[in-house]
Design an enzyme around this catalytic site. Structure first.
Site, short mmCIF file in Angstrom:
data_model
loop_
_atom_site.label_atom_id
_atom_site.label_comp_id
_atom_site.label_asym_id
_atom_site.label_seq_id
_atom_site.Cartn_x
_atom_site.Cartn_y
_atom_site.Cartn_z
N ARG A 377 0.75 -1.12 0.08
CA ARG A 377 -0.01 -0.04 -0.02
C ARG A 377 0.73 1.24 -0.10
O ARG A 377 0.55 2.23 -0.42
CB ARG A 377 -0.88 -0.08 1.10
CG ARG A 377 -1.83 1.09 1.50
CD ARG A 377 -2.73 1.00 2.59
NE ARG A 377 -3.63 0.03 2.88
CZ ARG A 377 -3.43 -0.99 3.71
NH1 ARG A 377 -2.52 -0.59 4.70
NH2 ARG A 377 -4.39 -1.71 3.92
N VAL A 499 -9.94 0.69 -3.68
CA VAL A 499 -9.30 -0.56 -3.56
C VAL A 499 -8.10 -0.37 -2.38
O VAL A 499 -7.84 0.70 -2.06
CB VAL A 499 -8.56 -1.06 -4.65
CG1 VAL A 499 -9.62 -1.29 -5.85
CG2 VAL A 499 -7.50 0.00 -5.31
N GLU A 500 -7.82 -1.57 -2.06
CA GLU A 500 -6.76 -1.73 -0.79
C GLU A 500 -7.12 -0.84 0.34
O GLU A 500 -6.34 -0.23 0.82
CB GLU A 500 -5.29 -1.15 -1.17
CG GLU A 500 -4.83 -2.17 -2.35
CD GLU A 500 -3.33 -1.95 -2.49
OE1 GLU A 500 -2.75 -1.19 -1.64
OE2 GLU A 500 -2.95 -2.39 -3.80
N GLY A 501 -8.38 -0.99 1.04
CA GLY A 501 -9.02 -0.20 1.91
C GLY A 501 -9.60 1.01 1.45
O GLY A 501 -8.94 2.17 1.19
#
Length: 822
Positions: A377, A499-501
């Site tokens: 991230r 995306v990704e949180g």
């Protein structure tokens, strides 16, 4: 007596400002009392009361055993009641990351020399060569219109090139056949490629992030590493990783996908394995993946692995061709056709050694994910979005100079200047943030909090930059086609947000939620102390931490108040005349943040989890402090270029104004109004005085985007600027100097036309007439004609026959192109 009281208050505040220990403060107060006793004229009764207060309150505080029995013991009992026990998933998340510069900010007294002493690594010669050669070649192969509208995929040649040149193996060490690049180089590649094409950027990002080379490197068995990593490095295996499902998105720990340990048949033999049932969606590279990483909850009802039935979240790596896997169908995320789709399976049997790391890593999946996600991230999304923002700045600055209305470049209009300045400032901040976080990874950190900051603010800033670019381009940005270099970036901006949180989750729950415990100098230690089983050791440890914490809070309150009054000018910071005030502002707001964070945690206790908007605003303050630090670090590393000062100033005004507004938001919504008033007086003793950038500063910053310069080059470094066939941005960059050179000639020509000295129905006729009348030289006339022709090509948009836009037609065209390529 009044002088004594004022002296005690002043000495206490100054002592707290300096961070003196309790004993030092007590000695100073005793010295004051002694001085007033010997040389003052205070009535003996007041002196007696003062000494009794000192003996009864101050001296016991310096005697640990008395203090623990009469003060700390009661406070510890209350602390245990108000503090909830951390869940196992929360504990794993806290243990997974490391603490870097964000810990200094949480202290309220950041050590700027420590930040500036940090070595900033440079790209190796090999990494630079890869950017200048392979990345340039790949960017020249990317035709976003062909990818997104015609083929719904990159060309076979592009896929093959990325595999052969090991774009999928950047993080894989050379010993396994990968490139072994640093995080800084990883960032640079994604920035360059991702700026050109979201499809290509996403395709490269996943194999170099979670999926699953990173997991194998950290947790894989030697057998798994030796088999998979060389194949992943050269694209013989295309990986994906299945985490998200229909009912488990942001709450990844609640995944319903399950595996049951059992015996089963594998390649004709009875082996220990797992029966997997799963339903995943939004999985990047799934449609073309040859090996699937999978997260699921593992159960062992027959005790084949041990005594625990619910083993917990586990990770496996399974081949695509196992019977029963449903894979290959595609999602279409906002018309950006990067490979993304669902994966499903029911009662699929795989051997137990498909678990990443083998059976000993069963149940450790959540820790594995959290540790690796923070690294991915920190780089993937921030880098792709930084590249998009930089390319938008570059192209919009050039377009705003080339495109004219009312015979004036549109970049000269104040409304456009406002948007251009915002684009430059946000891009400067985003680039500095991404680089600082990538360097933290290279230095061995697992930056869980900075990675959340970078993911949230890089994607939000990029969305703002793209939106401003679209506003300035107007119709040019709206009409899709081969000539449009901006519309797809605007179209897919929400994808990075999601995306990704998801960003709402990241801002409201992760940045301050994790930082408050992980980065605070005392909170995590106090939590750990409260869990000590030996009562005497627990009380002694908690006592030491508690009184250090109290002194820390009082010190931050005094620093925030005194620096708010203007004493910050005496605060020791790096002594550059132009930037010292920025360091002082950040120091002041770091103290204010640390104070209000402590008071907020004390007020809400465990309920702070539910106060998401308070947590979000505190996260905003921490984020802006970190971003401000990153910008100053960037400015110093680049040698303090004076020409960059306007952009730094704009970004810093924006940063400190955001801090002020976030702090005001916390105070305005604080439940205890008396405490809120006290905090407001402490943090803003002279009121809220931060302002947004001025119109004059907007003008200075916008002007820097309209002309070639070293400042503009530094702001947009690392993106694809080559004037290759079909690359409109490269063509604009090549044209921009000639447009500027032609502007005086165009003004002279326009003046002559208005005066009636030149006649002609078309621009070409007017130029020829001016040449005949010797109002222009041959060279000047050729320059104007050439600039006009190329300008019209730049501002042109596409149009289509109806059939050309139909999906069936596009599919037929795609088949013809593939056949031709073959």
């Amino acid at each position: 007596m009044l002088w004594l009281v004022l002296s005690v208050i002043g000495t206490s505040m100054f002592s707290a400002y300096l961070g003196n220990k309790l004993l030092t403060w007590s000695t100073l107060i005793a010295g004051l009392l002694l001085g007033f006793t010997l040389f003052g004229s205070i009535h003996w009764a007041w002196l007696t009361i003062s000494w009794l207060a000192f003996i009864g309150l101050v001296i016991p505080l310096n005697m640990p055993k008395i203090r623990q029995q009469h003060v700390t013991r009661h406070l510890l009992d209350g602390y245990l009641k108000m503090t909830p026990k951390l869940s196992s998933t929360e504990q794993i998340a806290l243990d997974a990351g490391t603490v870097g510069w964000e810990g200094e900010l949480f202290s309220g007294n950041p050590n700027w020399k420590q930040l500036l002493r940090r070595r900033t690594p440079e790209l190796t010669l090999e990494e630079r060569a890869f950017l200048d050669d392979q990345c340039e070649t790949l960017c020249s192969m990317l035709d976003d219109w062909q990818i997104c509208h015609v083929d719904a995929d990159m060309s076979p040649e592009t896929w093959e090139f990325m595999k052969n040149e090991r774009f999928f193996g950047m993080i894989i060490p050379k010993e396994y056949g990968g490139l072994g690049f640093s995080a800084l180089a990883h960032r640079a590649v994604l920035q360059k490629v991702g700026g050109m094409s979201a499809v290509a950027g996403s395709t490269i990002a996943v194999p170099n992030s979670l999926g699953p080379a990173e997991l194998l490197l950290h947790y894989g068995s030697d057998e798994q590493k030796n088999y998979y990593l060389p194949r992943l490095a050269v694209g013989k295996e295309i990986p994906c990783f299945g985490l998200t499902g229909p009912t488990a998105g942001s709450d990844a720990t609640s995944i319903p996908d399950r595996g049951v340990v059992c015996m089963g048949e594998w390649q004709g033999k009875q082996v220990l394995g797992m029966r997997l049932t799963f339903d995943k969606r939004y999985i990047t590279l799934a449609p073309v993946a040859t090996v699937v990483g999978l997260a699921f909850r593992l159960y062992d009802p027959d005790g084949l692995l041990g005594d625990t039935e619910d083993i917990g979240i586990s990770l496996a790596l399974i081949p695509r061709d196992i019977k029963g896997i449903e894979i290959g169908r595609r999602h279409l995320p906002l018309n950006s056709p990067f490979m993304n789709g669902p994966i499903r399976g029911k009662d699929i049997f795989v051997p137990i050694d498909t678990l990443i790391g083998g059976s000993q890593m069963a149940g450790h999946g959540w820790r594995m994910l959290v540790e690796c996600l923070s690294v991915g991230r920190a780089i993937s999304l921030p880098s792709n979005n930084t590249g998009g923002a930089k390319l938008a700045c570059l192209s919009t600055g050039a377009y705003a100079r080339i495109r004219q209305q009312f015979n004036i470049p549109i970049g000269r209009f104040e409304g456009v200047e406002e948007a251009l300045a915002r684009m430059a400032g946000k891009t400067y901040a985003t680039s500095a943030l991404g680089k600082m976080t990538a360097i933290a990874v290279d230095q061995g950190e697992k930056p869980s909090v900075p990675s959340a900051i970078a993911k949230y603010h890089a994607t939000e800033n990029s969305r703002q930059v793209i939106s401003d670019a679209m506003d300035i381009h107007a119709g040019k940005g709206v009409i899709l086609g081969p000539r449009n270099y901006l519309g797809r970036a605007w179209q897919v901006a929400p994808m990075s947000i999601t995306v990704e949180g998801a960003n709402i989750l990241t801002r409201n729950m992760m940045i301050f939620g994790q930082g408050a415990i992980r980065c605070h100098p005392f909170v995590l230690k106090e939590l750990q102390a409260a869990q000590i089983t030996d009562p005497a050791v627990r009380l002694d440890t908690f006592d030491q931490l508690l009184f250090q914490h109290i002194g820390h809070t009082i010190g931050n309150a005094c620093r925030a108040f005194l620096m708010g009054l203007g004493s910050g000018r005496f605060y020791a910071v790096p002594s550059d005349r132009k930037t010292s005030r920025y360091y002082r502002k950040l120091s002041r707001y770091a103290a204010a943040f640390a104070l209000i964070a402590d008071v907020t945690m004390l007020t809400f206790g465990g309920k702070l989890k539910q106060k998401e908007r308070i947590s979000a605003r505190l996260g905003d303050v921490l984020s802006q402090l970190y971003i401000g630090s990153a910008m100053l670090k960037r400015f110093e590393d680049q040698g303090r270029p004076a020409a960059d000062q306007p952009i730094l100033a704009w970004a810093f005004y924006d940063c400190t104004y955001a801090i002020q507004q976030a702090l005001r938001g916390v105070l305005d919504n604080f439940p205890n109004r008396i405490l809120a008033s006290f905090l407001k007086l402490t943090i803003f003793p002279l009121g809220t005085r931060e302002k947004m950038p001025s119109d004059r500063l907007d003008h200075k910053v916008a002007s820097l985007l309209l002309s070639p310069s070293e400042t503009r080059d530094r702001l947009t470094d690392g993106v694809y600027k080559t004037a290759s066939d079909g690359h409109v941005i490269g063509a604009m960059e090549a044209l921009l100097p000639e447009v500027i050179a032609a502007e005086p000639l165009a003004r002279r020509l326009d003046k002559a036309i208005r005066q009636g000295d030149i006649i002609g129905d078309s621009y070409t006729q007017q130029i020829r007439y001016a040449l005949q009348q010797k109002l222009l030289s041959k060279k000047e006339a050729d320059l104007l004609l050439d600039v006009n022709r190329r300008t019209m090509e730049i501002i042109a948009v596409d149009d289509f026959d109806d059939d050309e836009l139909r999906a069936a037609t596009s599919q037929r065209l795609s088949k013809r192109l593939r056949k031709k390529a073959a």
